[in-house]
Write a protein that holds these residues in place. Structure first.
Motif, PDB file in Angstrom:
ATOM      1  N   LEU A  89       0.823  -1.205   0.000  1.00  0.00           N
ATOM      2  CA  LEU A  89       0.000   0.000   0.000  1.00  0.00           C
ATOM      3  C   LEU A  89       0.860   1.260   0.000  1.00  0.00           C
ATOM      4  CD1 LEU A  89      -2.862  -1.018   2.477  1.00  0.00           C
ATOM      5  CD2 LEU A  89      -2.992  -0.783  -0.017  1.00  0.00           C
ATOM      6  N   VAL A  90       1.919   1.237   0.839  1.00  0.00           N
ATOM      7  CA  VAL A  90       2.813   2.395   0.877  1.00  0.00           C
ATOM      8  C   VAL A  90       3.496   2.601  -0.479  1.00  0.00           C
ATOM      9  CG1 VAL A  90       4.912   3.332   1.907  1.00  0.00           C
ATOM     10  CG2 VAL A  90       3.196   2.240   3.367  1.00  0.00           C
ATOM     11  N   LEU A  91       3.955   1.483  -1.075  1.00  0.00           N
ATOM     12  CA  LEU A  91       4.608   1.578  -2.381  1.00  0.00           C
ATOM     13  C   LEU A  91       3.633   2.091  -3.435  1.00  0.00           C
ATOM     14  CD1 LEU A  91       7.148   1.072  -4.027  1.00  0.00           C
ATOM     15  CD2 LEU A  91       6.395  -1.288  -4.371  1.00  0.00           C
ATOM     16  N   ARG A  92       2.376   1.641  -3.367  1.00  0.00           N
ATOM     17  CA  ARG A  92       1.382   2.123  -4.323  1.00  0.00           C
ATOM     18  C   ARG A  92       1.155   3.619  -4.160  1.00  0.00           C
ATOM     19  NH1 ARG A  92      -3.800   3.604  -4.714  1.00  0.00           N
ATOM     20  NH2 ARG A  92      -4.904   3.105  -6.675  1.00  0.00           N
ATOM     21  N   LEU A  93       1.054   4.092  -2.900  1.00  0.00           N
ATOM     22  CA  LEU A  93       0.855   5.517  -2.661  1.00  0.00           C
ATOM     23  C   LEU A  93       2.012   6.337  -3.234  1.00  0.00           C
ATOM     24  CD1 LEU A  93      -0.561   5.531   0.992  1.00  0.00           C
ATOM     25  CD2 LEU A  93      -1.806   6.014  -1.128  1.00  0.00           C
ATOM     26  N   ASP A 127      -1.267  -0.996 -10.152  1.00  0.00           N
ATOM     27  CA  ASP A 127      -2.218  -1.751  -9.329  1.00  0.00           C
ATOM     28  C   ASP A 127      -2.168  -3.242  -9.645  1.00  0.00           C
ATOM     29  OD1 ASP A 127      -3.035   0.546  -8.078  1.00  0.00           O
ATOM     30  OD2 ASP A 127      -4.777   0.870  -9.374  1.00  0.00           O
ATOM     31  N   VAL A 128      -2.141  -3.584 -10.930  1.00  0.00           N
ATOM     32  CA  VAL A 128      -2.140  -4.998 -11.322  1.00  0.00           C
ATOM     33  C   VAL A 128      -0.854  -5.681 -10.867  1.00  0.00           C
ATOM     34  CG1 VAL A 128      -2.109  -6.561 -13.292  1.00  0.00           C
ATOM     35  CG2 VAL A 128      -3.715  -4.652 -13.258  1.00  0.00           C
ATOM     36  N   VAL A 129       0.289  -5.037 -11.099  1.00  0.00           N
ATOM     37  CA  VAL A 129       1.568  -5.643 -10.726  1.00  0.00           C
ATOM     38  C   VAL A 129       1.656  -5.834  -9.219  1.00  0.00           C
ATOM     39  CG1 VAL A 129       4.060  -5.286 -10.677  1.00  0.00           C
ATOM     40  CG2 VAL A 129       2.769  -4.783 -12.768  1.00  0.00           C
ATOM     41  N   LEU A 130       1.296  -4.826  -8.441  1.00  0.00           N
ATOM     42  CA  LEU A 130       1.361  -4.948  -6.983  1.00  0.00           C
ATOM     43  C   LEU A 130       0.397  -6.013  -6.466  1.00  0.00           C
ATOM     44  CD1 LEU A 130       1.689  -1.232  -5.807  1.00  0.00           C
ATOM     45  CD2 LEU A 130       3.448  -3.000  -5.836  1.00  0.00           C
ATOM     46  N   LEU A 152       0.953 -13.565  -4.620  1.00  0.00           N
ATOM     47  CA  LEU A 152       1.954 -14.625  -4.662  1.00  0.00           C
ATOM     48  C   LEU A 152       2.771 -14.676  -3.373  1.00  0.00           C
ATOM     49  CD1 LEU A 152       3.254 -14.329  -8.345  1.00  0.00           C
ATOM     50  CD2 LEU A 152       1.642 -15.983  -7.409  1.00  0.00           C
ATOM     51  N   THR A 153       3.112 -13.507  -2.829  1.00  0.00           N
ATOM     52  CA  THR A 153       3.893 -13.472  -1.579  1.00  0.00           C
ATOM     53  C   THR A 153       3.099 -14.031  -0.405  1.00  0.00           C
ATOM     54  OG1 THR A 153       5.047 -11.504  -2.405  1.00  0.00           O
ATOM     55  CG2 THR A 153       5.212 -11.979  -0.056  1.00  0.00           C
TER      56      THR A 153
END
Length: 295
Positions: A19-23, A82-85, A91-92
């Protein structure tokens, strides 16, 4: 039980980091989009009104069109993020809970290959749409030619382009099927007007009369926003039978040549008729007195 709580904690950390990385990424994309739009607006504000319009016509771009294209690409980048994250997080998390990833990845690979073969035309459409937007090949409001179709662009998406032709029919063109495309609305338009007169008239006198009649049209308010330069009398373009054809070239904004063409024809006919210049000699040696036409 402690092991379960540890896995849940790791899952929470992974989700929080995602979420932080997306922001951060979305913020960077939005700032970049805003910066590009502001830079285009500032460049436009530094120019005068007519200079800005002429520059936009000559280059085929405008501030509004630039803003739409940048914002569309920004939206596309946000969707990709969004799709990549989402895929990475899923998977993680599955790996954290001990789900075997080998068979899952292998199945996903086989499914992806099957989906790719089945939907290759759809993928082709989307990739072509992305390149069309990135390269600014055309935009909403442009008059384009695609194969045998000629129409005004009503809507551009990643998959299809919607055109409306002169009869009002709406055509849906898949982006992946566009092999050759002509954009009438980018850059500028030119038109050559043929003015036929009698073959035995003095070509120098006819050209001087035409230059006087149409040479300063670009300075008139009616045509100042249409003509990019003064009409140019090219000279004698053809001599056939009893007709000598003198050609006039005009250069206008994209797809704006029609009104100046009609005005050039009317002014040429009036000026030559007032000067007594005869029209084309008809078969049998008869020449209409002082009634030249223009085609």
């Amino acid at each position: 039980m402690p092991d379960l709580w540890e896995k849940l904690l790791l899952t929470g950390i992974v989700v929080a980091v995602a979420l932080v990385l997306r922001l951060v990424l979305v913020f960077a994309i939005r700032r970049t989009v805003k910066s590009l739009v502001s830079r285009e607006r500032d460049v436009g504000d530094d120019l005068g009104g007519r200079a800005r319009r002429i520059l936009a016509r000559a280059s085929g771009v405008s501030a509004e069109r630039h803003r739409q294209r940048v914002e569309t690409l920004g939206s596309l980048l946000r969707n990709i993020v969004d799709v990549v994250l989402l895929v990475v997080v899923v998977l993680t998390v599955l790996a954290t809970f001990g789900v075997p990833m080998g068979p899952l990845i292998a199945s996903a690979g086989v499914g992806g290959v099957a989906l790719g073969f089945g939907a290759q035309s759809l993928v082709k459409d989307y990739l072509s749409g992305i390149f069309m937007l990135a390269e600014d090949q055309f935009g909403v409001g442009d008059l384009i030619r695609v194969g045998e179709l000629t129409g005004t662009v009503q809507e551009v998406t990643l998959r299809v382009t919607k055109l409306r032709d002169a009869s009002g029919t709406v055509w849906y063109v898949r982006n992946g099927e566009v092999l050759t495309l002509g954009n009438v609305s980018q850059g500028y338009s030119t038109a050559t007007i043929d003015v036929p007169v009698a073959i035995d008239e003095d070509p120098v006198r006819v050209q001087d009369l035409l230059r006087t009649a149409v040479g300063r049209m670009d300075e008139e308010p009616e045509f100042a926003e249409l003509l990019l330069e003064p009409p140019s009398v090219l000279g004698v373009g053809a001599m056939e039978g009893g007709t000598m054809t003198v050609q006039v070239l005009i250069k206008t904004g994209p797809n704006q040549q029609w009104a100046p063409m009609r005005a050039v024809r009317a002014r040429a006919q009036r000026a030559l008729a007032e000067a007594g210049v005869r029209g084309p000699i008809l078969p049998g040696g008869v020449a209409p007195p002082s009634t030249p036409g223009a085609t």
